[in-house]
Scaffold this motif. Structure first.
Motif, PDB file in Angstrom:
ATOM      1  N   VAL A  70       1.222  -1.378   0.016  1.00  0.00           N
ATOM      2  CA  VAL A  70       0.207   0.065   0.227  1.00  0.00           C
ATOM      3  C   VAL A  70       1.136   1.141   0.145  1.00  0.00           C
ATOM      4  N   ASP A  71       2.573   0.967  -0.067  1.00  0.00           N
ATOM      5  CA  ASP A  71       3.339   2.229  -0.355  1.00  0.00           C
ATOM      6  C   ASP A  71       3.019   2.996  -1.445  1.00  0.00           C
ATOM      7  N   PRO A  72       2.829   4.335  -1.586  1.00  0.00           N
ATOM      8  CA  PRO A  72       2.756   4.798  -2.638  1.00  0.00           C
ATOM      9  C   PRO A  72       4.106   4.620  -3.920  1.00  0.00           C
ATOM     10  N   HIS A  73       3.860   4.059  -5.037  1.00  0.00           N
ATOM     11  CA  HIS A  73       4.019   3.123  -6.541  1.00  0.00           C
ATOM     12  C   HIS A  73       4.622   4.717  -7.178  1.00  0.00           C
ATOM     13  N   TYR A  74       5.488   4.288  -7.878  1.00  0.00           N
ATOM     14  CA  TYR A  74       5.320   5.073  -9.023  1.00  0.00           C
ATOM     15  C   TYR A  74       4.803   4.850 -10.349  1.00  0.00           C
ATOM     16  N   LEU A  75       4.509   5.819 -10.621  1.00  0.00           N
ATOM     17  CA  LEU A  75       2.900   4.872 -12.250  1.00  0.00           C
ATOM     18  C   LEU A  75       3.428   6.131 -13.431  1.00  0.00           C
ATOM     19  N   TYR A  76       4.556   6.748 -13.577  1.00  0.00           N
ATOM     20  CA  TYR A  76       4.340   7.915 -14.705  1.00  0.00           C
ATOM     21  C   TYR A  76       5.075   6.924 -15.585  1.00  0.00           C
ATOM     22  N   PRO A  77       4.218   7.102 -17.042  1.00  0.00           N
ATOM     23  CA  PRO A  77       4.961   7.022 -18.157  1.00  0.00           C
ATOM     24  C   PRO A  77       6.141   6.772 -17.948  1.00  0.00           C
ATOM     25  N   PRO A  78       6.726   6.733 -19.556  1.00  0.00           N
ATOM     26  CA  PRO A  78       8.582   6.865 -19.558  1.00  0.00           C
ATOM     27  C   PRO A  78       8.913   8.039 -20.057  1.00  0.00           C
ATOM     28  N   GLY A  79       7.619   8.762 -20.724  1.00  0.00           N
ATOM     29  CA  GLY A  79       7.552  10.569 -20.754  1.00  0.00           C
ATOM     30  C   GLY A  79       7.553  11.083 -20.163  1.00  0.00           C
ATOM     31  N   GLY A  80       6.521  10.855 -18.786  1.00  0.00           N
ATOM     32  CA  GLY A  80       6.652  12.187 -18.032  1.00  0.00           C
ATOM     33  C   GLY A  80       7.745  11.275 -17.145  1.00  0.00           C
ATOM     34  N   THR A  81       8.860   9.788 -16.734  1.00  0.00           N
ATOM     35  CA  THR A  81       9.937  10.255 -16.316  1.00  0.00           C
ATOM     36  C   THR A  81      10.821  11.709 -17.295  1.00  0.00           C
ATOM     37  N   LEU A  82      10.837  11.139 -18.063  1.00  0.00           N
ATOM     38  CA  LEU A  82      11.971  12.016 -18.943  1.00  0.00           C
ATOM     39  C   LEU A  82      11.305  13.661 -18.439  1.00  0.00           C
ATOM     40  N   LEU A  83      10.286  14.088 -18.383  1.00  0.00           N
ATOM     41  CA  LEU A  83      10.174  15.270 -18.380  1.00  0.00           C
ATOM     42  C   LEU A  83      10.654  15.901 -16.112  1.00  0.00           C
ATOM     43  N   LEU A  84      10.641  14.780 -16.041  1.00  0.00           N
ATOM     44  CA  LEU A  84      11.148  15.065 -14.343  1.00  0.00           C
ATOM     45  C   LEU A  84      12.255  14.459 -14.071  1.00  0.00           C
ATOM     46  N   THR A  85      12.820  14.115 -14.859  1.00  0.00           N
ATOM     47  CA  THR A  85      14.924  14.493 -14.429  1.00  0.00           C
ATOM     48  C   THR A  85      15.139  15.332 -14.163  1.00  0.00           C
ATOM     49  N   PRO A  86      14.473  16.128 -14.263  1.00  0.00           N
ATOM     50  CA  PRO A  86      15.915  17.800 -13.461  1.00  0.00           C
ATOM     51  C   PRO A  86      15.540  17.627 -11.773  1.00  0.00           C
ATOM     52  N   ILE A  87      14.577  16.389 -11.393  1.00  0.00           N
ATOM     53  CA  ILE A  87      13.999  16.900 -10.509  1.00  0.00           C
ATOM     54  C   ILE A  87      16.297  15.543  -9.437  1.00  0.00           C
ATOM     55  N   GLY A  88      15.979  14.580 -10.591  1.00  0.00           N
ATOM     56  CA  GLY A  88      17.268  13.563 -10.292  1.00  0.00           C
ATOM     57  C   GLY A  88      18.669  14.021 -10.006  1.00  0.00           C
ATOM     58  N   LEU A  89      18.428  15.301 -10.638  1.00  0.00           N
ATOM     59  CA  LEU A  89      20.365  15.959 -10.322  1.00  0.00           C
ATOM     60  C   LEU A  89      20.140  16.857  -8.760  1.00  0.00           C
ATOM     61  N   LEU A  90      19.555  17.189  -8.014  1.00  0.00           N
ATOM     62  CA  LEU A  90      19.756  16.929  -7.028  1.00  0.00           C
ATOM     63  C   LEU A  90      19.857  15.950  -5.808  1.00  0.00           C
ATOM     64  N   ASP A  91      20.469  15.847  -4.752  1.00  0.00           N
ATOM     65  CA  ASP A  91      20.170  14.638  -3.820  1.00  0.00           C
ATOM     66  C   ASP A  91      18.529  14.762  -3.350  1.00  0.00           C
ATOM     67  N   GLU A  92      17.895  13.670  -2.560  1.00  0.00           N
ATOM     68  CA  GLU A  92      17.205  13.618  -2.108  1.00  0.00           C
ATOM     69  C   GLU A  92      16.610  14.875  -1.518  1.00  0.00           C
ATOM     70  N   PRO A  93      16.957  14.938  -0.203  1.00  0.00           N
ATOM     71  CA  PRO A  93      16.049  15.701   0.194  1.00  0.00           C
ATOM     72  C   PRO A  93      16.629  17.144  -0.212  1.00  0.00           C
ATOM     73  N   THR A  94      17.277  17.395  -0.625  1.00  0.00           N
ATOM     74  CA  THR A  94      16.956  18.968  -0.552  1.00  0.00           C
ATOM     75  C   THR A  94      15.961  18.416  -2.112  1.00  0.00           C
ATOM     76  N   GLY A  95      15.773  18.049  -3.348  1.00  0.00           N
ATOM     77  CA  GLY A  95      15.260  17.743  -4.187  1.00  0.00           C
ATOM     78  C   GLY A  95      13.904  17.900  -3.997  1.00  0.00           C
ATOM     79  N   ARG A  96      13.469  16.882  -2.795  1.00  0.00           N
ATOM     80  CA  ARG A  96      12.382  17.160  -2.592  1.00  0.00           C
ATOM     81  C   ARG A  96      11.941  19.062  -1.439  1.00  0.00           C
ATOM     82  N   THR A  97      12.609  19.033  -0.831  1.00  0.00           N
ATOM     83  CA  THR A  97      12.360  21.201  -0.991  1.00  0.00           C
ATOM     84  C   THR A  97      12.295  21.829  -1.435  1.00  0.00           C
TER      85      THR A  97
END
Length: 420
Positions: A70-97
């Motif tokens: 029941v945990d949150p799952h990643y359900l975005y399609p490959p195209g959505g993953t591509l559009l969200l790639t800038p998030i991955g350029l930061l470390d996770e805590p900074t990215g979340r903020t």
């Protein structure tokens, strides 16, 4: 003389409203950000997104989650993953903020544009009232607390509606298409350009998910797995964190026939409401577009396989129609429904835990359904009254109705024939 006195009284009342509501809005915003959003929640929508994007950037498999939890799952399609790639350029805590504040500022900008759409500037008494409602709403609080993308999508929705009204068809299609490429929560809005014959908007919006998927396909490690692993799961009715009618029925073990009949009956009411809006209000463009968008999205949350309460953020354009003279929301029943799906407060009662739990888990479902029933009843009553009085050729608006309130203080954005 009387008119001057009325204008002076209205300005004085507006000053009182602003003096009261701006401090409340700002303090509520600070409380929401620092005591709820930044500390986070055990429900973390951002983590699976960050994990997936980081894996995409490393050339690793993305769609590997165990979907039986029941945990949150990643359900975005490959195209959505591509559009969200800038998030991955930061470390996770900074990215979340950063992601949190991007969604916060996007929601603030969306309300600003929405106010302009209805003819109100930040100097209007409507502005602090609208921001107070936004900062207090379950939709924004949980969007930021969970680390969800809904704030950015809210801004995209408002920009899409403004561009649609201005008949900037290609730009409107691009904006809506980007959201669909990530997740299809705003797909029902495609009906608006369809009935307005803005065909290029539909073509561009439909092409964006295809284009982004085509670009992402050779860059991803397991793009095909999305369609056989994640997409079928997305279309299933789950019995947790699901406020749709189907989710409600699954959680309480209701007979499938009863759930199907309920959905069918509500779909009929929605279809009639949309027909009445198109038949009698399509030339009142601001009212038609914002009201029809609210009906379409509320119907989606109620009738589809998944409806979550914080989706209600996308109903803000509809809720703001209350300032218009012909609004279908100028009644107490509508705002009882609005309270049910916008309030952040929980109803988990200490003395009556079973009753409180049922009330809390079902309030969004019943509130969305009640809102759709209200729209149907208001429009249906207007239609029957106009037919009885033999004035259908002139529309179905009541002969006597309160004027727009508060009065716009700037020119309304969009098409010039909002109140033609």
């Amino acid at each position: 003389m009387a008119r001057n006195l009325f204008d002076k009284a209205e300005r004085s009342a507006g000053q009182v409203v602003k003096s009261v509501m701006w401090p409340l809005a700002l303090v509520t915003a600070a409380d929401m950000v620092f005591t709820k959003a930044l500390p986070g929640h055990h429900t973390n929508d951002f983590k699976p997104v960050y994990t997936a994007v980081a894996a995409f950037l490393r050339g690793e498999a993305v769609y590997t989650a165990n979907l039986s939890s029941v945990d949150p799952h990643y359900l975005y399609p490959p195209g959505g993953t591509l559009l969200l790639t800038p998030i991955g350029l930061l470390d996770e805590p900074t990215g979340r903020t950063v992601f949190l504040f991007l969604n916060l500022f996007a929601a603030i900008a969306a309300v600003h544009l929405l106010l302009r759409m209805f003819g109100h500037s930040w100097r209007s008494p409507m502005a602090p009232v609208a921001y107070f409602a936004l900062f207090l709403s379950e939709a924004l609080v949980n969007t930021l607390t969970f680390g969800n993308v809904n704030g950015l999508f809210f801004l995209a929705e408002v920009v899409f509606l403004m561009l649609l009204l201005r008949r900037r068809n290609i730009s409107a299609g691009l904006v809506l298409g980007v959201t669909i490429a990530i997740k299809p929560i705003l797909v029902p809005l495609l009906l608006l350009p369809a009935v307005r014959r803005q065909w290029s908007t539909i073509l561009i919006a439909a092409a964006m998910p295809l284009l982004t998927t085509a670009i992402a396909w050779p860059l991803a490690a397991d793009p095909g797995r999305y369609f056989v692993h994640n997409l079928p799961y997305s279309l299933q009715v789950r019995d947790y964190y699901n406020s749709s009618i189907s989710g409600f029925g699954a959680y309480y073990g209701l007979p499938p026939t009863a759930v199907l009949l309920t959905r069918g009956l509500l779909a009929v009411l929605v279809a009639i409401s949309l027909w009445l809006l198109w038949r009698y209000y399509r030339n009142q463009e601001l009212f038609f577009v914002t009201t029809a968008s609210g009906v379409l999205l509320t119907a989606e949350y109620s009738l589809s396989s998944l409806g979550q309460q914080y989706y209600s953020m996308f109903l803000f354009p509809f809720l703001l129609t209350v300032v218009l003279a012909n609004s279908v929301l100028r009644n107490w029943v509508a705002w009882l429904a609005v309270f049910g799906f916008t309030s952040y407060e929980t109803w988990l009662l200490f003395r009556w835990p079973a009753f409180g739990r049922n009330l809390e888990y079902s309030r969004a479902t019943f509130s969305w359904v009640l809102l759709l029933i209200v729209v149907f009843c208001v429009l249906g009553d207007r239609y029957l009254t106009a037919r009885r009085e033999h004035r259908l050729t002139h529309g179905i608006d009541p002969i006597r109705s309160a004027p727009d309130f508060p009065v716009p203080d700037v020119e309304r954005a969009g098409a010039p024939d909002f109140h033609r």
